[in-house]
Write a protein that holds these residues in place. Structure first.
Motif, PDB file in Angstrom:
ATOM      1  N   ALA A   1      33.697 -31.454   0.952  1.00 41.80           N
ATOM      2  CA  ALA A   1      34.810 -31.850   2.056  1.00 41.80           C
ATOM      3  C   ALA A   1      34.512 -31.740   3.942  1.00 41.80           C
ATOM      4  O   ALA A   1      33.238 -30.257   3.566  1.00 41.80           O
ATOM      5  N   LEU A   2      35.030 -32.145   4.459  1.00 44.98           N
ATOM      6  CA  LEU A   2      34.950 -31.280   5.262  1.00 44.98           C
ATOM      7  C   LEU A   2      35.542 -30.129   6.078  1.00 44.98           C
ATOM      8  O   LEU A   2      37.394 -30.719   5.893  1.00 44.98           O
ATOM      9  N   TYR A   3      35.863 -28.843   6.242  1.00 44.34           N
ATOM     10  CA  TYR A   3      36.835 -28.042   6.092  1.00 44.34           C
ATOM     11  C   TYR A   3      36.742 -27.592   7.897  1.00 44.34           C
ATOM     12  O   TYR A   3      35.799 -27.491   8.623  1.00 44.34           O
ATOM     13  N   PHE A   4      38.338 -27.889   7.901  1.00 44.74           N
ATOM     14  CA  PHE A   4      38.249 -27.112   9.524  1.00 44.74           C
ATOM     15  C   PHE A   4      39.623 -25.801   8.868  1.00 44.74           C
ATOM     16  O   PHE A   4      39.835 -25.504   8.826  1.00 44.74           O
ATOM     17  N   CYS A   5      39.319 -25.063  10.218  1.00 48.55           N
ATOM     18  CA  CYS A   5      39.698 -24.226  11.206  1.00 48.55           C
ATOM     19  C   CYS A   5      41.129 -23.981  11.453  1.00 48.55           C
ATOM     20  O   CYS A   5      40.706 -24.965  12.848  1.00 48.55           O
ATOM     21  N   ALA A   6      42.111 -23.559  12.037  1.00 48.13           N
ATOM     22  CA  ALA A   6      43.370 -23.679  12.433  1.00 48.13           C
ATOM     23  C   ALA A   6      43.914 -23.149  12.576  1.00 48.13           C
ATOM     24  O   ALA A   6      44.180 -22.093  12.262  1.00 48.13           O
ATOM     25  N   ALA A   7      44.430 -22.774  14.263  1.00 44.94           N
ATOM     26  CA  ALA A   7      45.382 -21.733  14.805  1.00 44.94           C
ATOM     27  C   ALA A   7      46.288 -22.704  15.046  1.00 44.94           C
ATOM     28  O   ALA A   7      46.679 -23.616  16.374  1.00 44.94           O
ATOM     29  N   SER A   8      48.164 -22.372  14.721  1.00 48.46           N
ATOM     30  CA  SER A   8      48.893 -22.233  15.224  1.00 48.46           C
ATOM     31  C   SER A   8      50.023 -21.724  15.694  1.00 48.46           C
ATOM     32  O   SER A   8      49.683 -20.303  16.514  1.00 48.46           O
ATOM     33  N   PRO A   9      50.802 -21.919  16.776  1.00 45.19           N
ATOM     34  CA  PRO A   9      51.629 -21.078  18.025  1.00 45.19           C
ATOM     35  C   PRO A   9      52.796 -20.352  17.335  1.00 45.19           C
ATOM     36  O   PRO A   9      53.091 -19.762  17.666  1.00 45.19           O
ATOM     37  N   LEU A  10      52.982 -20.387  15.895  1.00 46.09           N
ATOM     38  CA  LEU A  10      53.212 -19.897  15.445  1.00 46.09           C
ATOM     39  C   LEU A  10      52.927 -18.953  14.646  1.00 46.09           C
ATOM     40  O   LEU A  10      52.014 -18.739  14.318  1.00 46.09           O
ATOM     41  N   ASN A  11      54.323 -17.918  14.221  1.00 46.29           N
ATOM     42  CA  ASN A  11      53.467 -16.837  13.644  1.00 46.29           C
ATOM     43  C   ASN A  11      53.668 -17.096  11.995  1.00 46.29           C
ATOM     44  O   ASN A  11      53.461 -15.984  11.447  1.00 46.29           O
ATOM     45  N   TYR A  12      54.813 -17.200  12.098  1.00 47.04           N
ATOM     46  CA  TYR A  12      55.309 -17.471  10.252  1.00 47.04           C
ATOM     47  C   TYR A  12      56.231 -18.811  10.661  1.00 47.04           C
ATOM     48  O   TYR A  12      56.368 -20.069  10.945  1.00 47.04           O
ATOM     49  N   GLY A  13      55.525 -19.355   9.048  1.00 45.61           N
ATOM     50  CA  GLY A  13      56.143 -20.972   8.640  1.00 45.61           C
ATOM     51  C   GLY A  13      55.961 -21.893   8.765  1.00 45.61           C
ATOM     52  O   GLY A  13      56.017 -23.007   8.662  1.00 45.61           O
ATOM     53  N   ALA A  14      54.088 -22.386   9.261  1.00 44.91           N
ATOM     54  CA  ALA A  14      53.505 -23.514   9.675  1.00 44.91           C
ATOM     55  C   ALA A  14      53.261 -24.047   8.145  1.00 44.91           C
ATOM     56  O   ALA A  14      53.186 -24.824   8.376  1.00 44.91           O
ATOM     57  N   GLY A  15      52.978 -22.737   6.981  1.00 44.46           N
ATOM     58  CA  GLY A  15      52.264 -23.302   5.944  1.00 44.46           C
ATOM     59  C   GLY A  15      51.245 -24.044   6.002  1.00 44.46           C
ATOM     60  O   GLY A  15      49.906 -23.689   6.948  1.00 44.46           O
ATOM     61  N   LEU A  16      51.384 -25.310   5.293  1.00 41.98           N
ATOM     62  CA  LEU A  16      49.886 -26.513   5.147  1.00 41.98           C
ATOM     63  C   LEU A  16      50.080 -28.021   5.791  1.00 41.98           C
ATOM     64  O   LEU A  16      49.717 -28.569   5.189  1.00 41.98           O
ATOM     65  N   ASN A  17      51.227 -27.599   6.434  1.00 40.19           N
ATOM     66  CA  ASN A  17      51.969 -28.557   7.569  1.00 40.19           C
ATOM     67  C   ASN A  17      51.157 -28.930   8.553  1.00 40.19           C
ATOM     68  O   ASN A  17      50.569 -27.784   9.423  1.00 40.19           O
ATOM     69  N   SER A  18      49.454 -29.928   8.879  1.00 40.43           N
ATOM     70  CA  SER A  18      49.011 -29.556   9.813  1.00 40.43           C
ATOM     71  C   SER A  18      49.540 -29.612  10.949  1.00 40.43           C
ATOM     72  O   SER A  18      48.942 -30.317  12.332  1.00 40.43           O
ATOM     73  N   LEU A  19      50.546 -30.432  11.236  1.00 40.69           N
ATOM     74  CA  LEU A  19      51.316 -31.482  12.548  1.00 40.69           C
ATOM     75  C   LEU A  19      51.710 -29.503  12.913  1.00 40.69           C
ATOM     76  O   LEU A  19      51.610 -29.433  14.144  1.00 40.69           O
ATOM     77  N   ALA A  20      52.267 -28.520  12.020  1.00 41.50           N
ATOM     78  CA  ALA A  20      52.272 -27.230  12.681  1.00 41.50           C
ATOM     79  C   ALA A  20      51.379 -26.649  13.434  1.00 41.50           C
ATOM     80  O   ALA A  20      51.220 -25.360  13.845  1.00 41.50           O
TER      81      ALA A  20
END
Length: 125
Positions: free
Chosen positions: A93-112
Motif C-alpha cells: 500500500a501507500l503508507y501515510f503519516c498523519a498528525a491530529s490536533p487532538l492529544n487523545y482519542g483520535a485513534g484510527l479515524n482518519s477524520l480526526a
C-alpha cells in the motif's frame, strides 16, 4: 509538515521500518505531543488506519496488523516510526503519516487527523 521515508520493495516475511519526521505541527510539542498515526491506501479502496499513538504513548492497531506492526515516536527528534514485521503481500500500500490536533482519542479515524504526509509506497512480494 510531515515527511515519510523508508518505503520500498520487501520480501514477504521480512521486516521493514517507516519513518516520519514532523515539523511545524500546531500544538505538537515534546511535553504534549499530538496523536500521530499511520494509515495506508491501495488503489480503489478507502484509506485504512494502521496504527496510532496518543500523547501518553498509548497505542492502537488495526486487527490486520496487530502483533506484527509497532508504532513508536521519538519526541526529542519529532519522529514517528512504524516497525513492520512478518510482512504479507496484502500489506502492499501507500503508507501515510498523519498528525491530529487532538492529544487523545483520535485513534484510527482518519477524520480526526488534519496534517498528512505525501505517502511512501511499500510493496511486499
Amino acid at each position: 509538515q510531515l515527511v515519510e521515508s523508508g518505503g520500498g520493495s520487501v520480501q514477504a516475511g521480512r521486516s521493514h521500518r517507516l519513518t516520519c519526521i514532523a515539523s511545524g505541527i500546531a500544538g505538537h510539542s515534546y511535553y504534549e505531543p499530538n496523536c500521530m498515526g499511520w494509515f495506508r491506501q491501495v488503489p480503489g479502496k478507502e484509506r485504512e488506519g494502521v496504527a496510532a499513538i496518543d500523547s501518553d504513548g498509548v497505542t492502537i492497531y488495526a486487527d490486520s496488523v496487530k502483533g506484527r506492526f509497532t508504532i513508536s515516536q521519538d519526541n526529542v527528534k519529532d519522529t514517528l516510526y512504524l516497525q513492520m514485521t512478518s510482512l504479507k503481500p496484502e500489506d502492499t500500500a501507500l503508507y501515510f503519516c498523519a498528525a491530529s490536533p487532538l492529544n487523545y482519542g483520535a485513534g484510527l479515524n482518519s477524520l480526526a487527523y488534519r496534517t498528512w504526509g505525501q505517502g511512501t509506497q511499500v510493496t511486499v512480494s
